[in-house]
Design an enzyme around this catalytic site. Structure first.
Site, PDB file in Angstrom:
ATOM      1  N   HIS A 526       0.853  -1.180   0.000  1.00  0.00           N
ATOM      2  CA  HIS A 526       0.000   0.000   0.000  1.00  0.00           C
ATOM      3  C   HIS A 526       0.893   1.236   0.000  1.00  0.00           C
ATOM      4  O   HIS A 526       0.783   2.084   0.867  1.00  0.00           O
ATOM      5  CB  HIS A 526      -0.930  -0.004   1.229  1.00  0.00           C
ATOM      6  CG  HIS A 526      -1.804  -1.222   1.333  1.00  0.00           C
ATOM      7  ND1 HIS A 526      -2.564  -1.517   2.439  1.00  0.00           N
ATOM      8  CD2 HIS A 526      -2.051  -2.226   0.451  1.00  0.00           C
ATOM      9  CE1 HIS A 526      -3.228  -2.657   2.252  1.00  0.00           C
ATOM     10  NE2 HIS A 526      -2.922  -3.107   1.042  1.00  0.00           N
TER      11      HIS A 526
HETATM   12  C1  LIG Z   1      -0.001  -9.547  -1.652  1.00  0.00           C
HETATM   13  C2  LIG Z   1      -0.867  -8.357  -1.912  1.00  0.00           C
HETATM   14  C3  LIG Z   1      -2.133  -8.254  -1.340  1.00  0.00           C
HETATM   15  C4  LIG Z   1      -2.926  -7.131  -1.570  1.00  0.00           C
HETATM   16  N1  LIG Z   1      -4.193  -7.086  -1.050  1.00  0.00           N
HETATM   17  C5  LIG Z   1      -4.959  -5.986  -1.229  1.00  0.00           C
HETATM   18  C6  LIG Z   1      -6.286  -5.916  -0.715  1.00  0.00           C
HETATM   19  O1  LIG Z   1      -6.806  -6.861  -0.125  1.00  0.00           O
HETATM   20  N2  LIG Z   1      -6.989  -4.766  -0.907  1.00  0.00           N
HETATM   21  C7  LIG Z   1      -6.481  -3.703  -1.569  1.00  0.00           C
HETATM   22  O2  LIG Z   1      -7.150  -2.676  -1.676  1.00  0.00           O
HETATM   23  N3  LIG Z   1      -5.239  -3.778  -2.125  1.00  0.00           N
HETATM   24  C8  LIG Z   1      -4.483  -4.874  -1.971  1.00  0.00           C
HETATM   25  N4  LIG Z   1      -3.238  -4.948  -2.545  1.00  0.00           N
HETATM   26  C9  LIG Z   1      -2.781  -3.804  -3.366  1.00  0.00           C
HETATM   27  C10 LIG Z   1      -3.290  -3.922  -4.794  1.00  0.00           C
HETATM   28  O3  LIG Z   1      -2.827  -5.108  -5.374  1.00  0.00           O
HETATM   29  C11 LIG Z   1      -2.837  -2.710  -5.592  1.00  0.00           C
HETATM   30  O4  LIG Z   1      -3.401  -1.543  -4.994  1.00  0.00           O
HETATM   31  C12 LIG Z   1      -3.317  -2.739  -7.042  1.00  0.00           C
HETATM   32  O5  LIG Z   1      -3.024  -3.948  -7.647  1.00  0.00           O
HETATM   33  C13 LIG Z   1      -2.669  -1.581  -7.799  1.00  0.00           C
HETATM   34  O6  LIG Z   1      -3.066  -1.617  -9.140  1.00  0.00           O
HETATM   35  P1  LIG Z   1      -2.237  -0.811 -10.244  1.00  0.00           P
HETATM   36  O7  LIG Z   1      -2.842  -1.123 -11.556  1.00  0.00           O
HETATM   37  O8  LIG Z   1      -2.112   0.597  -9.811  1.00  0.00           O
HETATM   38  O9  LIG Z   1      -0.756  -1.382 -10.136  1.00  0.00           O
HETATM   39  P2  LIG Z   1      -0.188  -2.862 -10.395  1.00  0.00           P
HETATM   40  O10 LIG Z   1      -1.181  -3.882 -10.067  1.00  0.00           O
HETATM   41  O11 LIG Z   1       1.131  -2.903  -9.712  1.00  0.00           O
HETATM   42  O12 LIG Z   1       0.035  -2.897 -11.966  1.00  0.00           O
HETATM   43  C14 LIG Z   1       1.067  -2.151 -12.569  1.00  0.00           C
HETATM   44  C15 LIG Z   1       1.559  -2.901 -13.780  1.00  0.00           C
HETATM   45  O13 LIG Z   1       2.537  -2.088 -14.397  1.00  0.00           O
HETATM   46  C16 LIG Z   1       3.595  -2.903 -14.842  1.00  0.00           C
HETATM   47  N5  LIG Z   1       4.793  -2.058 -14.958  1.00  0.00           N
HETATM   48  C17 LIG Z   1       5.497  -1.488 -13.958  1.00  0.00           C
HETATM   49  N6  LIG Z   1       6.514  -0.783 -14.444  1.00  0.00           N
HETATM   50  C18 LIG Z   1       6.462  -0.891 -15.790  1.00  0.00           C
HETATM   51  C19 LIG Z   1       7.255  -0.367 -16.847  1.00  0.00           C
HETATM   52  N7  LIG Z   1       8.314   0.411 -16.614  1.00  0.00           N
HETATM   53  N8  LIG Z   1       6.918  -0.685 -18.127  1.00  0.00           N
HETATM   54  C20 LIG Z   1       5.841  -1.476 -18.381  1.00  0.00           C
HETATM   55  N9  LIG Z   1       5.068  -2.003 -17.416  1.00  0.00           N
HETATM   56  C21 LIG Z   1       5.368  -1.700 -16.133  1.00  0.00           C
HETATM   57  C22 LIG Z   1       3.713  -3.975 -13.792  1.00  0.00           C
HETATM   58  O14 LIG Z   1       4.364  -5.114 -14.273  1.00  0.00           O
HETATM   59  C23 LIG Z   1       2.244  -4.221 -13.442  1.00  0.00           C
HETATM   60  O15 LIG Z   1       1.674  -5.239 -14.217  1.00  0.00           O
HETATM   61  C24 LIG Z   1      -2.441  -6.074  -2.359  1.00  0.00           C
HETATM   62  C25 LIG Z   1      -1.179  -6.172  -2.955  1.00  0.00           C
HETATM   63  C26 LIG Z   1      -0.392  -7.312  -2.742  1.00  0.00           C
HETATM   64  C27 LIG Z   1       0.925  -7.411  -3.418  1.00  0.00           C
END
Ligand SMILES: Cc1cc2nc3c(=O)[nH]c(=O)nc-3n(C[C@H](O)[C@H](O)[C@H](O)COP(=O)(O)OP(=O)(O)OC[C@H]3O[C@@H](n4cnc5c(N)ncnc54)[C@H](O)[C@@H]3O)c2cc1C
Length: 596
Positions: A526
């Protein structure tokens, strides 16, 4: 030679990338997703109960041998690279961390969006400690509500409303902001442990409710026509893909919608490292392909959905926006990095009571919100902020869920006796607290360390502050009080000394945080801030459509937008912001290129 120009290029295909791709392609735009990781497809996770492979050896997460972060606790220290994952676990590959999250899906409180103003109004400006840099969001809860609603109906969130259009409803979270309609699904029944927690907190005068969950309690068809089956409570959510698709993730919700339009092209192993721009607008994304060659993806609009750290890194490397300088307190890119404050929990090891702890789901919890945000009077407490208190039952896996009381040896015969005795008999009341922002907590580019492509790593400057220490100390007293109400006999025994035939043991009391923020034990993924939302271009990176003040065709989206972190998990709000950004991009597209 550059790739064919797209209407929109999205960097990162997690929840943010998937939601925005689905919304824009439905509206007819051609979208390219650049994802550094592999294509997980709509995978059958039948092999997913391999705890060693996924939970211990981190198969689904970012590999720190390729790319990591450096950390220092203050600007006097030399930052060092985090060489092994620990404190947080960013994902990689299509679906991002959304594939291996738990599914706890919260809305922030109305007060969270106006934290600075609300604090000053109730307690005066002196209640905000020197150096704390909390800000209002420049968007209100009411403005974001339709987007929360959209995310919840897309994902199939189960829960019970505690505030429907202003009417408070017992059994739901009476502290939440007004909802325009009920959750799409009712929550599942309480487990035995949760029933004990619900009764104890009710008896104490608190307001328990089932915490909103993205783990479907029954089959669900969403507004896009996507159908998913019910959770089997196998207990392998956090760190695993869901083998039955019952946990909402991008692979089983938004990705199929975007792909079905025929307008979404995903390029895997595309590691974006810079955004070409002329200082006013962006022209293309530069990325390394799977062979390490530099490629270029031109687009009319560029969306950064690459999670907190890489969103900020891409802005800094590309010289987009003004970098934050903590000494002069000017600039915005990197400003207000925050996290989530843990500690403050209480645990009991029961001698004679057994529960079915091996069953559960990642977001299966009953909670109270009485000590979150500003839901209680902070006068004279010496801190601001709070957190949610809950009893979760997410399943007890055989390697990492073997909790034994203090005093038990960590191996050998006595340890084996203790894990047999307590495997199904340990109960924890947890606390998840706010993380305010500070002038000297920020992200910038590390001057010394680089990733495998030679790009600078993100440097994190962060530590625990006295406000959070006071908050956690207070929370620990409350969770212990609840535990005493749940298991009065355990309190009498007190903690230790442990003996194999001994009575119930309880551990709790004023909570504490480590001497310094420690990157080794897992705390939460987070991470927040660095590209924050706001009404003032001087202190924020994006406007309330997540559009960059300094480059109108760049949208930066995710928890990086939070000016500080609330006492809840982030993804409900991240999802809402992604829907809001999609609306902003469509408005921008129609307007012919100006701020929306
Ligand atoms: C173990 C775990 C449990 C969790 N449980 C909860 C929960 O119960 N409730 C909750 O609210 N949140 C939870 N979270 C947090 C939640 O997973 C994240 O808030 C959410 O997935 C964020 O989404 P996002 O799309 O912003 O980022 P991400 O899911 O991180 O996606 C970003 C993507 O960008 C890609 N990327 C990064 N850099 C680059 C680059 N330079 N070039 C190309 N691609 C790139 C990555 O590979 C990734 O696929 C948890 C996280 C983890 C790890």
């Amino acid at each position: 030679m550059a790739n064919k120009k797209a209407d929109v290029a999205i960097i990162g295909v997690g929840w943010v990338g998937g939601i925005i791709a689905a919304e824009l392609t439905k509206a007819g735009l051609q979208v390219v997703g650049l994802e550094r990781g592999h294509d997980r497809g709509i995978k059958n996770w039948a092999d997913d109960h391999d705890e060693l492979r996924y939970a211990v050896r981190y198969e689904l997460f970012q590999n720190t041998a390729n790319e990591t972060w450096t950390l220092r606790h203050n600007i006097q220290e030399n930052a060092l690279p985090i060489r092994q994952l620990g404190s947080f676990l960013p994902g990689t590959g299509i679906g991002g961390a959304g594939v291996h999250w738990n599914g706890q899906t919260w809305r922030f409180h109305p007060r969270d969006f106006t934290m600075r103003t609300s604090t000053i109004e109730r307690y005066g400006a002196s209640a905000i400690p020197a150096g704390m840099s909390i800000q209002d969001w420049g968007i209100t809860y009411d403005e974001l509500e339709p987007y929360y609603d959209k995310f919840e109906y897309m994902a199939g969130i189960a829960g019970k409303a505690g505030n429907l259009k202003g009417q408070k409803i017992t059994g739901g979270n009476v502290f939440e902001g007004p909802r325009s309609r009920e959750f799409p699904l009712a929550p599942p029944p309480d487990t035995e442990i949760q029933a004990v927690f619900r009764k104890a907190t009710t008896d104490l005068g608190y307001h328990p409710f089932y915490a909103p969950t993205a783990n479907l309690p029954k089959a669900y068809k969403n507004p896009d026509g996507i159908e998913r089956g019910a959770c089997t409570y196998c207990g392998f959510c956090e760190r695993f893909g869901c083998e039955v698709g019952a946990k909402a993730d991008p692979l089983v919700t938004v990705m199929p919608v975007a792909l079905k339009t025929g307008k979404f092209k995903v390029i895997n192993y595309a590691n974006a490292f810079a955004i070409k721009n002329d200082g006013k607008n962006a022209q293309s994304v530069l990325y390394y392909d799977g062979m390490g060659r530099v490629q270029e993806q031109p687009a009319d609009v560029i969306v950064l959905g690459a999670y907190v750290f890489n969103n900020v890194r891409l802005l800094l490397v590309s010289k987009l926006g003004k970098p934050y300088d903590p000494v002069t307190n000017t600039g915005a890119v990197g400003r207000n990095y925050a996290y989530q404050t843990g500690g403050g929990g209480a645990t009991v090891w029961l001698a004679n009571t057994k529960y079915k702890r091996y069953m559960g789901s990642g977001a299966n919890a009953v909670a109270i919100d009485d000590y979150n945000a500003d839901n209680f009077d902070h006068s004279g407490l010496g801190f601001i902020g709070g957190g949610s208190i809950s009893v979760g039952q997410s399943g007890a896996r055989p390697i990492q869920s073997l909790s034994v009381p203090p005093g038990v040896p960590s191996f050998g015969r006595d340890w084996k006796v203790a894990i047999q005795k307590y495997y199904n008999s340990v109960v924890s009341v947890g606390f998840q607290g706010e993380s305010p922002s500070y002038q000297y907590h920020f992200l910038d580019l590390d001057p010394n360390y680089r990733d495998k492509f030679g790009q600078p790593l993100v440097r994190i400057t962060f530590d625990w502050e006295p406000n959070e220490r006071a908050m956690v100390a207070y929370a620990g007293q409350k969770t212990l009080q609840i535990m005493q109400q749940m298991y009065p006999q355990a309190t009498k025994a007190g903690i230790g000394p442990y003996s194999p035939t001994g009575p119930d043991l309880v551990q709790g009391g004023p909570g504490s945080l480590a001497a310094h923020y420690d990157t080794v034990p897992y705390q939460s993924t987070h991470n927040t801030g660095g590209a924050i939302i706001g009404a003032d271009p001087g202190t924020s990176v994006v406007n309330n459509y997540l559009q960059m003040w300094d480059a109108p065709n760049v949208f930066v989206v995710g928890a990086c937008n939070f000016p500080q972190n609330a006492g809840f998990n982030p993804t409900g709000t991240v999802g809402a912001l992604a829907y809001r950004a999609a609306d902003g991009i469509l408005k921008y597209h129609k307007s012919g290129g100006s701020l929306v």
